[in-house]
Design a protein around this motif. Structure first.
Motif: not given
Length: 158
Positions: A28, A48, A100-106
């Motif tokens: 991460h 998001w 703790k976000l989904e990949p696109d939001a990250d």
């Protein structure tokens, strides 16, 4: 003759991440460093979701960036401006730790955080007030509610 370059804590942390062999880096954390270098994300069809850590961190950044307006107008000295960017650094560190976000939001979040990190570094190191970098931090703050569903963001802006 060697010249010493002052480095911020954020710079040192990021440098440390890059110095580790790829296998030794947490997956991460590696993603955080990679996303920070990517172009800003397009506005999603739907915002998001946010978690408490993200909302709190962004509020802390907003307060610090708003405070830097006084620095831009000469009503705040470098010591106070440095304290403000330390608040930004601390908020970013908290969000990195609790991400703790989904990949696109990250990816989208890290695009915003990269702007805050660059602006904070400019405030620390520029011999003059870095007006353009502070303006980019304000633009990143304006972009946040376009990307993320933070229902109290506008209500708490004042």
């Amino acid at each position: 003759m060697r010249h010493l370059i002052p480095l911020s804590a954020t710079t040192l942390v990021l440098a440390g991440l890059f110095a580790l062999p790829a296998a030794a880096r947490p997956a991460h954390d590696h993603a955080h460093a990679t996303h920070a270098a990517q172009a800003p994300a397009a506005t999603p069809a739907q915002q998001w979701p946010t978690d408490a850590s993200l909302r709190e961190g962004m509020r802390r950044i907003r307060v610090a960036v708003q405070g830097l307006e006084h620095y831009e107008h000469g009503h705040m000295g470098i010591a106070q401006a440095s304290a403000a960017v330390t608040l930004i650094d601390d908020a970013i560190a908290g969000m990195f730790a609790d991400c703790k976000l989904e990949p696109d939001a990250d990816v989208a979040l890290h695009g915003l955080l990269a702007e805050f990190m660059a602006g904070a570094e400019a405030v620390r190191t520029s011999p003059q007030v870095p007006v353009a970098e502070i303006a980019r931090m304000r633009q990143a703050l304006a972009r946040y509610p376009q990307l993320f569903d933070d229902p109290r963001w506008d209500a708490e802006a004042d």
